[in-house]
Design an enzyme around this catalytic site. Structure first.
Site, PDB file in Angstrom:
ATOM      1  N   VAL A  74       0.831  -1.101  -0.171  1.00  0.00           N
ATOM      2  CA  VAL A  74      -0.196   0.000  -0.079  1.00  0.00           C
ATOM      3  C   VAL A  74       0.833   1.233  -0.142  1.00  0.00           C
ATOM      4  CG1 VAL A  74      -1.523   1.359   1.556  1.00  0.00           C
ATOM      5  CG2 VAL A  74      -1.773  -1.092   1.273  1.00  0.00           C
ATOM      6  N   CYS A  75       0.404   2.309  -0.883  1.00  0.00           N
ATOM      7  CA  CYS A  75       1.148   3.663  -0.743  1.00  0.00           C
ATOM      8  C   CYS A  75      -0.045   4.621  -0.907  1.00  0.00           C
ATOM      9  CB  CYS A  75       2.292   3.778  -1.774  1.00  0.00           C
ATOM     10  SG  CYS A  75       1.473   3.800  -3.479  1.00  0.00           S
ATOM     11  N   ALA A  76       0.299   5.766  -1.077  1.00  0.00           N
ATOM     12  CA  ALA A  76      -0.631   6.872  -1.061  1.00  0.00           C
ATOM     13  C   ALA A  76      -1.529   6.634  -2.331  1.00  0.00           C
ATOM     14  CB  ALA A  76       0.180   8.259  -1.121  1.00  0.00           C
TER      15      ALA A  76
END
Length: 377
Positions: A74-76
């Site tokens: 997961v990232c932004a």
């Protein structure tokens, strides 16, 4: 050997929360963003390693990545998680990444049927799992009413169409400061009546129908009644609803494990008395059999087995600490001394909901990034 890596849309992760399935999340955002707001579930494990620490490779974290659990990176926005998942795949791990990142996660809505109403009517709750927002739709005899809609307006419009219902009424329980309301836009698109409490609407720059206690609204040609109850405290105009004599839609006044905050307009000292009166007098006089359906939830544990959020009023008066403080001074201190940080861009959100500014869609996403901060526990 290279293993698969694929993109998962937010709905897949959402289902793992509702079904209480295990998931290992490698979150590659910076430490502050991760600690402030992350994807949570009953059986989720997390590892937070900023993307910039992985630019030279993932060798240092391989032993921390489980082989017996589904792994989600997961990232932004998505880009960094795609690159990290590719590196893990090259190293022999089967992983996936979250499509659209946390921005997409914050926008996902999951509809849950709360229950049946009289004469074939239905009540639906829309769980915005990544933001903690809860919206509602009452359907009766081909008509629909929406309460506290978020800005993903087409989702609500399409859902009503799928149920063969025409949206005739749209309500906001108060002027929201933590998220952008979709109520006015839905009303404009569907020619529905838009209702807003007049005490929260003194600065708005659009037309609305004043939502006031004593003016009951009938949905469909049946006996489904939406009964406004003036309940100030979170805002000066906050208004709850009793729907079909079964449900109490409490807005941001009362939650399952917490109570509303009175300070988002800078009026904590002035409005804390209203908050107590609403909770300890107005709500106390209501039927304890009513099912409380709030406009937010705080933690995953508040979700029921079917994924909905709601509890009987009698249970909340027994279990919710905010409803069991006999001393008024102690209550005042609990509220004013334990205010959480303000929501991200809350003043801009208020101005958007007043019609004073019109940020584009990308700006609206940025304004809403972050956790739910409407409650005091």
């Amino acid at each position: 050997m290279k293993h698969d890596r694929k993109g998962n849309d937010p709905k897949r992760s959402d289902k793992k929360i509702f079904n209480k399935e295990p998931l290992f999340i490698l979150d590659v955002r910076n430490e502050n963003d991760f600690s402030d707001w992350k994807i949570e579930g009953h059986d989720f494990d997390h590892l937070n390693v900023p993307y910039f620490d992985l630019l030279d490779g993932v060798e240092d974290i391989l032993e921390k990545i489980p082989s017996d659990k589904e792994v989600l990176v997961v990232c932004a926005k998505e880009g960094s998680s795609v690159m990290v998942s590719e590196m893990l795949s090259e190293a022999g791990h089967s992983v996936s990444y979250l499509k659209g990142g946390m921005k997409a996660w914050s926008e996902h809505l999951e509809p849950v049927k709360v229950g049946d109403l009289k004469d074939g009517g239905e009540m639906y709750q829309f769980v915005r799992i990544g933001k903690g927002c809860l919206s509602y739709m009452v359907i009766s005899n081909g008509e629909a009413a929406i309460i506290d809609a978020t800005r993903m307006v087409n989702f609500f419009i399409d859902f009503a169409k799928g149920k063969g219902a025409t949206i005739t009424h749209v309500f906001d329980t108060h002027l929201h400061a933590d998220h952008i309301s979709g109520g006015r836009v839905i009303a404009e698109k569907t020619k529905a009546t838009y209702w807003l409490p007049p005490k929260d609407a003194e600065e708005v720059e659009f037309d609305y129908q004043p939502l006031e206690e004593g003016n009951d609204i009938i949905i469909g040609n049946t006996t489904i009644k939406i009964q406004p109850i003036y309940s100030p405290g979170h805002t000066i105009g906050s208004t709850s609803f009793i729907v079909d004599d079964q449900y109490l839609l409490s807005g941001d006044i009362l939650f399952i494990d917490s109570i509303g905050r009175p300070d988002l307009a800078g009026m904590a000292e002035d409005w804390v008395g209203d908050l107590r009166k609403t909770l300890y007098s107005r709500y106390k006089a209501l039927s304890k059999d009513l099912i409380v359906l709030p406009a937010h939830f705080m933690i995953i544990d508040e979700l029921n087995e079917n994924g909905s959020v709601g509890k009987q009023l009698s249970t909340l008066f027994s279990e919710n600490h905010g409803l069991n403080i006999a001393d008024e001074t102690e209550f005042r201190h609990l509220v004013t001394d334990h205010l959480p940080p303000q929501p991200n861009a809350y003043q801009e959100i208020r101005e958007t909901n007043m019609g004073k500014i019109s940020p584009d869609e990308e700006k609206q996403r940025e304004m809403e990034i972050g956790p739910n901060r409407c409650a005091i526990r």
